[in-house]
Enzyme design. Sequence first.
Site, PDB file in Angstrom:
ATOM      1  N   ARG A   1      46.379 -23.179 -11.251  1.00  0.00           N
ATOM      2  CA  ARG A   1      47.553 -23.632 -10.490  1.00  0.00           C
ATOM      3  C   ARG A   1      48.372 -24.484 -11.452  1.00  0.00           C
ATOM      4  NH1 ARG A   1      47.944 -26.189  -4.492  1.00  0.00           N
ATOM      5  NH2 ARG A   1      47.841 -23.959  -4.084  1.00  0.00           N
TER       6      ARG A   1
ATOM      7  N   HIS B   1      53.162 -17.531  -5.288  1.00  0.00           N
ATOM      8  CA  HIS B   1      51.899 -17.990  -4.687  1.00  0.00           C
ATOM      9  C   HIS B   1      51.207 -16.775  -4.044  1.00  0.00           C
ATOM     10  CE1 HIS B   1      48.865 -20.474  -3.163  1.00  0.00           C
ATOM     11  NE2 HIS B   1      49.492 -21.128  -2.213  1.00  0.00           N
TER      12      HIS B   1
ATOM     13  N   GLN C   1      48.192 -16.883  -1.339  1.00  0.00           N
ATOM     14  CA  GLN C   1      48.556 -17.242   0.031  1.00  0.00           C
ATOM     15  C   GLN C   1      48.980 -16.008   0.821  1.00  0.00           C
ATOM     16  OE1 GLN C   1      48.439 -20.488   1.519  1.00  0.00           O
ATOM     17  NE2 GLN C   1      48.657 -19.212   3.326  1.00  0.00           N
TER      18      GLN C   1
ATOM     19  N   ASP D   1      58.219 -23.009   4.940  1.00  0.00           N
ATOM     20  CA  ASP D   1      57.432 -23.802   3.994  1.00  0.00           C
ATOM     21  C   ASP D   1      58.167 -25.139   3.837  1.00  0.00           C
ATOM     22  OD1 ASP D   1      55.643 -24.609   2.018  1.00  0.00           O
ATOM     23  OD2 ASP D   1      56.448 -23.297   0.456  1.00  0.00           O
TER      24      ASP D   1
ATOM     25  N   CYS E   1      52.177 -21.926   5.136  1.00  0.00           N
ATOM     26  CA  CYS E   1      51.035 -21.960   4.215  1.00  0.00           C
ATOM     27  C   CYS E   1      50.296 -23.296   4.246  1.00  0.00           C
ATOM     28  CB  CYS E   1      51.500 -21.629   2.800  1.00  0.00           C
ATOM     29  SG  CYS E   1      52.659 -22.825   2.103  1.00  0.00           S
TER      30      CYS E   1
ATOM     31  N   ARG F   1      42.324 -17.774   3.757  1.00  0.00           N
ATOM     32  CA  ARG F   1      42.339 -17.958   2.300  1.00  0.00           C
ATOM     33  C   ARG F   1      40.948 -17.667   1.741  1.00  0.00           C
ATOM     34  NH1 ARG F   1      46.215 -21.099  -0.143  1.00  0.00           N
ATOM     35  NH2 ARG F   1      45.240 -20.242  -2.017  1.00  0.00           N
TER      36      ARG F   1
HETATM   37  N1  NVA Z   1      55.942 -24.293  -1.916  1.00  0.00           N
HETATM   38  C1  NVA Z   1      54.817 -25.180  -1.844  1.00  0.00           C
HETATM   39  C2  NVA Z   1      53.574 -24.429  -1.470  1.00  0.00           C
HETATM   40  C3  NVA Z   1      52.350 -25.288  -1.331  1.00  0.00           C
HETATM   41  C4  NVA Z   1      51.112 -24.513  -1.023  1.00  0.00           C
HETATM   42  C5  NVA Z   1      54.647 -25.864  -3.194  1.00  0.00           C
HETATM   43  O1  NVA Z   1      54.800 -25.211  -4.236  1.00  0.00           O
HETATM   44  O2  NVA Z   1      54.373 -27.068  -3.216  1.00  0.00           O
HETATM   45  N1   CP Z   2      48.561 -23.363   0.997  1.00  0.00           N
HETATM   46  C1   CP Z   2      47.992 -23.904  -0.107  1.00  0.00           C
HETATM   47  O1   CP Z   2      47.993 -23.325  -1.196  1.00  0.00           O
HETATM   48  O2   CP Z   2      47.372 -25.090   0.130  1.00  0.00           O
HETATM   49  P1   CP Z   2      46.803 -26.092  -0.969  1.00  0.00           P
HETATM   50  O3   CP Z   2      47.978 -26.640  -1.728  1.00  0.00           O
HETATM   51  O4   CP Z   2      46.095 -27.132  -0.148  1.00  0.00           O
HETATM   52  O5   CP Z   2      45.869 -25.340  -1.875  1.00  0.00           O
END
Ligand code: NVA
Ligand code: CP
Length: 299
Positions: free
Chosen positions: A102, A129, A132, A217, A257, A285
């Site tokens: 990540r 992502h 997800q 989101d 998500c 997930r």
């Molecule tokens: N768009 C959000 C998704 C988190 C799972 C982010 O990148 O923070």
């Molecule tokens: N939806 C998601 O990816 O959650 P986290 O940021 O908690 O992993």
Amino acid sequence: MNPRHFISLLDLSSDEFRALINRAIELKNKRDPNFQPLKGQVLAMIFEKSSTRTRISFETGMTHFGGSAIFLSPRDTQLGRGEPIKDSAKVISSMVDGIMLRTNNHETVTDFAKHSSVPVINGLTDILHPCQLLADMQTYFEHRGDIQGKTVTWIGDGNNMCHSYINAAVRLDFKLNIASPEAYLPNNEMVKSGGERIQLFNQALDAAKDSDLIVTDVWASMGQEEEQKQREIAFKNYQVNQSIIDTAHDDALFMHCLPAHRGEEVTAEVIDGKQSVIYNEAENRLHAQKALLELLMCT
Ligand code: NVA
Ligand code: CP
């Protein structure tokens, strides 16, 4: 042999995507503790950003499959101190069987994958992502069957999640209506890649009409915290509230998500309401990623 990576949903064919969803549903229903296809295998998990769901689901999935996972924050590795991605990828992949990352920048994951001798999984970047979406699509299939030909409405930021919805629309052949403020539209090339399936709207209500699934989101993603105030102003007409849900089909589902901000991108009435499937979505997930780990790491 080159390892098989999962950087984008487009790394799966349409048939593979559907097969993976069906396998995830099967794994969820069977829950066989004796099925341990990754016995002795190790997944390294590199997180430059916070996570609840991604970390726990991958770690639990590896344990269920008889393997284990190593959690690495930027403080834990030399990558965080500037060791080249190439060196890190070559070294880490010489010791483990799979790597999930990540990262802030999408290129970190693609560069890492270029030099890795084991499968690399995108656990979220600034652009995509995909993990997800495996869970979101599994959740839709479980509740309503195949999503082909259905209409999905994305309301809010044209961000990593929105981009992955575009890729899912391409692979699973559904219509995707996107309502975002002018300055926060998704990447234009990606929109174009979806062809006629993708339609952009100014008004959230127009986008929600005849929809089978409403998705949103956060307004400020991880790394954009300083833009929170300016984004609250820009997105104020893009909240998913009951009027949006009432405009969609009667049996439309709501997904997010998570983590969510009640009162910002979605009202509590909607996210805690009867059309919301957020907790199934989050649980999936685990099941979807187990199906993914099996696909990538079981030889
Ligand atoms: N768009 C959000 C998704 C988190 C799972 C982010 O990148 O923070
Ligand atoms: N939806 C998601 O990816 O959650 P986290 O940021 O908690 O992993």
